[in-house]
Structure formats: C-alpha cells, structure tokens
Scaffold this motif. Sequence first.
Motif, PDB file in Angstrom:
ATOM      1  N   SER A 164      81.964 -10.604 -45.887  1.00 28.35           N
ATOM      2  CA  SER A 164      80.584 -10.652 -46.369  1.00 28.35           C
ATOM      3  C   SER A 164      79.934 -11.988 -46.032  1.00 28.35           C
ATOM      4  CB  SER A 164      80.545 -10.423 -47.882  1.00 28.35           C
ATOM      5  OG  SER A 164      81.054  -9.158 -48.226  1.00 28.35           O
ATOM      6  N   VAL A 165      80.678 -13.063 -46.242  1.00 29.08           N
ATOM      7  CA  VAL A 165      80.170 -14.396 -45.911  1.00 29.08           C
ATOM      8  C   VAL A 165      79.883 -14.503 -44.417  1.00 29.08           C
ATOM      9  CG1 VAL A 165      80.858 -16.823 -45.712  1.00 29.08           C
ATOM     10  CG2 VAL A 165      81.200 -15.602 -47.865  1.00 29.08           C
ATOM     11  N   LEU A 166      80.822 -14.057 -43.605  1.00 29.69           N
ATOM     12  CA  LEU A 166      80.651 -14.174 -42.151  1.00 29.69           C
ATOM     13  C   LEU A 166      79.488 -13.311 -41.656  1.00 29.69           C
ATOM     14  CD1 LEU A 166      84.409 -14.102 -41.097  1.00 29.69           C
ATOM     15  CD2 LEU A 166      82.908 -16.097 -41.267  1.00 29.69           C
ATOM     16  N   ARG A 167      79.362 -12.112 -42.232  1.00 26.65           N
ATOM     17  CA  ARG A 167      78.245 -11.249 -41.817  1.00 26.65           C
ATOM     18  C   ARG A 167      76.910 -11.865 -42.209  1.00 26.65           C
ATOM     19  NH1 ARG A 167      74.479  -9.497 -40.186  1.00 26.65           N
ATOM     20  NH2 ARG A 167      73.812  -7.335 -39.811  1.00 26.65           N
TER      21      ARG A 167
ATOM     22  N   LEU B  45      87.551 -15.421 -39.828  1.00 25.84           N
ATOM     23  CA  LEU B  45      88.030 -15.774 -41.152  1.00 25.84           C
ATOM     24  C   LEU B  45      87.155 -16.852 -41.790  1.00 25.84           C
ATOM     25  CD1 LEU B  45      91.864 -16.182 -40.399  1.00 25.84           C
ATOM     26  CD2 LEU B  45      90.764 -14.186 -41.406  1.00 25.84           C
ATOM     27  N   THR B  46      87.208 -16.904 -43.100  1.00 23.56           N
ATOM     28  CA  THR B  46      86.672 -18.056 -43.820  1.00 23.56           C
ATOM     29  C   THR B  46      87.804 -18.966 -44.277  1.00 23.56           C
ATOM     30  OG1 THR B  46      86.714 -16.851 -45.925  1.00 23.56           O
ATOM     31  CG2 THR B  46      84.660 -16.792 -44.664  1.00 23.56           C
TER      32      THR B  46
ATOM     33  N   THR C  92      79.489 -20.252 -47.112  1.00 25.02           N
ATOM     34  CA  THR C  92      78.432 -19.813 -46.206  1.00 25.02           C
ATOM     35  C   THR C  92      77.703 -20.991 -45.562  1.00 25.02           C
ATOM     36  OG1 THR C  92      78.100 -17.900 -47.654  1.00 25.02           O
ATOM     37  CG2 THR C  92      76.408 -18.316 -46.013  1.00 25.02           C
ATOM     38  N   SER C  93      77.291 -21.959 -46.359  1.00 20.72           N
ATOM     39  CA  SER C  93      76.537 -23.096 -45.834  1.00 20.72           C
ATOM     40  C   SER C  93      77.352 -23.920 -44.855  1.00 20.72           C
ATOM     41  CB  SER C  93      76.063 -23.983 -46.989  1.00 20.72           C
ATOM     42  OG  SER C  93      77.158 -24.434 -47.766  1.00 20.72           O
ATOM     43  N   GLU C  94      78.657 -24.055 -45.118  1.00 22.57           N
ATOM     44  CA  GLU C  94      79.513 -24.833 -44.235  1.00 22.57           C
ATOM     45  C   GLU C  94      79.702 -24.136 -42.889  1.00 22.57           C
ATOM     46  OE1 GLU C  94      82.648 -27.059 -47.131  1.00 22.57           O
ATOM     47  OE2 GLU C  94      82.720 -24.861 -47.146  1.00 22.57           O
ATOM     48  N   ILE C  95      79.873 -22.828 -42.928  1.00 16.05           N
ATOM     49  CA  ILE C  95      80.086 -22.070 -41.694  1.00 16.05           C
ATOM     50  C   ILE C  95      78.829 -22.089 -40.838  1.00 16.05           C
ATOM     51  CG2 ILE C  95      80.579 -19.769 -40.768  1.00 16.05           C
ATOM     52  CD1 ILE C  95      82.168 -19.297 -43.426  1.00 16.05           C
ATOM     53  N   ARG C  96      77.700 -21.879 -41.486  1.00 10.70           N
ATOM     54  CA  ARG C  96      76.440 -21.927 -40.737  1.00 10.70           C
ATOM     55  C   ARG C  96      76.219 -23.306 -40.124  1.00 10.70           C
ATOM     56  NH1 ARG C  96      70.426 -19.631 -41.545  1.00 10.70           N
ATOM     57  NH2 ARG C  96      69.403 -21.183 -40.238  1.00 10.70           N
ATOM     58  N   ALA C  97      76.440 -24.357 -40.888  1.00  9.85           N
ATOM     59  CA  ALA C  97      76.233 -25.707 -40.380  1.00  9.85           C
ATOM     60  C   ALA C  97      77.151 -26.003 -39.201  1.00  9.85           C
ATOM     61  CB  ALA C  97      76.461 -26.723 -41.488  1.00  9.85           C
ATOM     62  N   SER C  98      78.392 -25.528 -39.262  1.00 13.29           N
ATOM     63  CA  SER C  98      79.330 -25.751 -38.160  1.00 13.29           C
ATOM     64  C   SER C  98      78.865 -25.055 -36.890  1.00 13.29           C
ATOM     65  CB  SER C  98      80.725 -25.251 -38.548  1.00 13.29           C
ATOM     66  OG  SER C  98      81.291 -26.059 -39.550  1.00 13.29           O
ATOM     67  N   PHE C  99      78.409 -23.801 -37.028  1.00 13.57           N
ATOM     68  CA  PHE C  99      77.970 -23.097 -35.817  1.00 13.57           C
ATOM     69  C   PHE C  99      76.680 -23.703 -35.275  1.00 13.57           C
ATOM     70  CE2 PHE C  99      76.341 -19.896 -33.000  1.00 13.57           C
ATOM     71  CZ  PHE C  99      77.489 -19.420 -32.385  1.00 13.57           C
ATOM     72  N   GLU C 100      75.789 -24.097 -36.139  1.00 14.16           N
ATOM     73  CA  GLU C 100      74.553 -24.729 -35.669  1.00 14.16           C
ATOM     74  C   GLU C 100      74.846 -26.027 -34.923  1.00 14.16           C
ATOM     75  OE1 GLU C 100      71.051 -23.415 -38.768  1.00 14.16           O
ATOM     76  OE2 GLU C 100      72.520 -24.882 -39.464  1.00 14.16           O
ATOM     77  N   LYS C 101      75.797 -26.798 -35.413  1.00 16.41           N
ATOM     78  CA  LYS C 101      76.153 -28.038 -34.726  1.00 16.41           C
ATOM     79  C   LYS C 101      76.824 -27.732 -33.393  1.00 16.41           C
ATOM     80  CE  LYS C 101      78.100 -32.612 -35.542  1.00 16.41           C
ATOM     81  NZ  LYS C 101      78.805 -33.503 -36.516  1.00 16.41           N
ATOM     82  N   PHE C 102      77.691 -26.712 -33.378  1.00 20.69           N
ATOM     83  CA  PHE C 102      78.297 -26.272 -32.118  1.00 20.69           C
ATOM     84  C   PHE C 102      77.222 -25.875 -31.121  1.00 20.69           C
ATOM     85  CE2 PHE C 102      79.161 -22.234 -29.901  1.00 20.69           C
ATOM     86  CZ  PHE C 102      80.024 -22.698 -28.909  1.00 20.69           C
TER      87      PHE C 102
END
Length: 344
Positions: A256-259, A170-171, A206-216
Amino acid sequence: MKSPYQSLPPERFWKTGVSEQHPFSIIDLYKRKFRILPTDKIATAGSCFAQHIGGHLRAAGYNVIDAEPAPNGITDAAARKFGWRTYSARYGNIYYAQQLLQLVEEAYGLFTPSEPVWEKQGRYYDAFRPSVEPCGLSSPAEVKAHREEHLAAVREVVETANIFVFTFGLTEGWIHRESGTCYPTAPGTITGTYDPKVYEFKNYRTSEIRASFEKFRSLVLERNVTAKFIVTVSPVALIATASESHVLSATTYSKSVLRAVAGELAEDYADIDYFPSYELIATPFSKGFFYSSNLRTVEDQGVRSVMRVFFSQHPAIKKKPSKEKVLSKDDIVCEEAMLETFSA
C-alpha cells in the motif's frame, strides 16, 4: 440534476471496468504518458519481479542496456547465477528506493558506505550484492576491485538510459545503525554476521521512500537530461517480515505504501509514468488466478498478461518472434526467498 459521474467511460466503474472484464483480455487499464522510441536505451532495476519486465522488453526488440555483459561462452543459467543478464548492470535485486539512491550516490562519490564487505567461512562478499558471487572472493581487496568495476557500469547506465524502469518491491530493510547505510539482505542471511549493536531493522515510511526516489531522479537528470522513468510495484508478497505484524498485514502495509508513492510520483512529474503490474496480479480482479499455490510466486501466464497490457501501449518492435529467452518463474533470482529457510 447532473452528476459528475454521468457520461464517464466504462473503465471508471467497477462493474464494467473490472467485474465484467477477464484478466486475459483487459487492455484499457494502462494509458502511457510518453512513448518509448525504438532508439531509446532502457535501463531496468528493482525487486525480483523486475527481472520479468527486462526479459520481455528484450524479447520484444527494445534496446535494454547491458552495461556489465557476461563473459563469452557462458551459459545463460550460469550467467544468471553470477548476476549477469539479470538487470542493466550487475547490481542484483534492488528492493527499495533508498537502496537505489545509495547505489547512484556511491557511484558518483557522494556517499561512502559502511561495512561494505561481509565474510563467511573465510570468503568475502560485496555486502550490497551478496548473491552475485555465490562462492565469495578471496580477499576484501578483490571485493573492492570488483565493486569499482561495477560502479563504473552503474555510471554508464545512468548517463545513457533514456528510459529507467524501476520496480518498487519492499519497504522493509536493514541498515547500519551509525551511518544509515542500507543493505539488500539482513546480515547473516546469505553472508555476514548479524550484530544488533551494529545493524537494525528499518521499515521505510511513505515520505522517506518518495524523498529517496525524488533525489535519485534529480541525480540522474543532472547527468542525463533525456531520462524518463517508468515505475511499477511488485505483486510478490513478503516471504517474511521483521516487523511485529503478521506477514499478511506487513505485506498489505508494504504494498500500500509503495503503491501510494508510485502514484504520487506519476501524478507530480511529467517524466514519471506508472504501470499497473500490481493491480493486474494482486487485486481481486485476478481472483488469485495468477499466483502459484504458495500465493506468492507469480505464474508465467500472469507475467504474460501483465506484459500484454504493457505492449498494448508500447507495441513490440520486432515483427518476428525473438530468440531472446523470456524468463520463467523458475529462472528468477530472489535473495529474499532464502528467508524461507528460517521458517519453523
């Protein structure tokens, strides 16, 4: 004049790669980035669909971590009701990347969440995994003690996993206004009380989700240099949206954002692979064949088709049929499904 499209393989064209293929027979959709070795320890986490992936990996003989095993003698159904045998630790569904990051930060003392205990009818619940104790606990102190045990298991997962499989679901989420603490469910859905002055809706970008996973990813690699990651996107639609959009538009936006995030991560990092479970189920290719009549629940044959493609690149380790239970659609634990009760 030559064209850059000349001499491309069949899978690069819609006609030969999709319309002339059958959902049960396509296997060239996925090409692995790295091998999963028989000795590798695999961690699983994510939204509801991730439960299927973990079960099939265990049945195929892969070494899926269970850092919080169920008590001896408990039935499989009872264990799953209380959050055991679902993921590599008893964290329940992790629907979005910020939730995943927050869990690991908390496990290592890098983040202290706000409002960690919710109450309902005199019973107390872990706000970050409210479904793992369906009847609640007797006191906030008991919830805290259980959570400390859980966080120790999370640290074990982080430090021992060679492969971390995560399904973006989810977003949309709910956060504590003052601190930004995020929760897997809205307060008042399973437990807790919704107060708009304390909690607010958040639709991660999109930018927030990517940043969170990169930090993880960075936090994991700081403690475990051997770790690699396989990311997927859940093909399961939103059951409800708190945005101002129609639920169909909200689902399309979210997926779409998650993909897009998953694709960028796989393109930019050698240790992140993307597996296209979403494409196999939710695109025109499957003609809706793998969904139940509610157009949301993935039928068991759809899950098998997804895993057949996965195992075409990561062959099963066991040569004989496994006794490990492969989950059916009726076994899946999904807190989000409770939102259906609020439908008119």
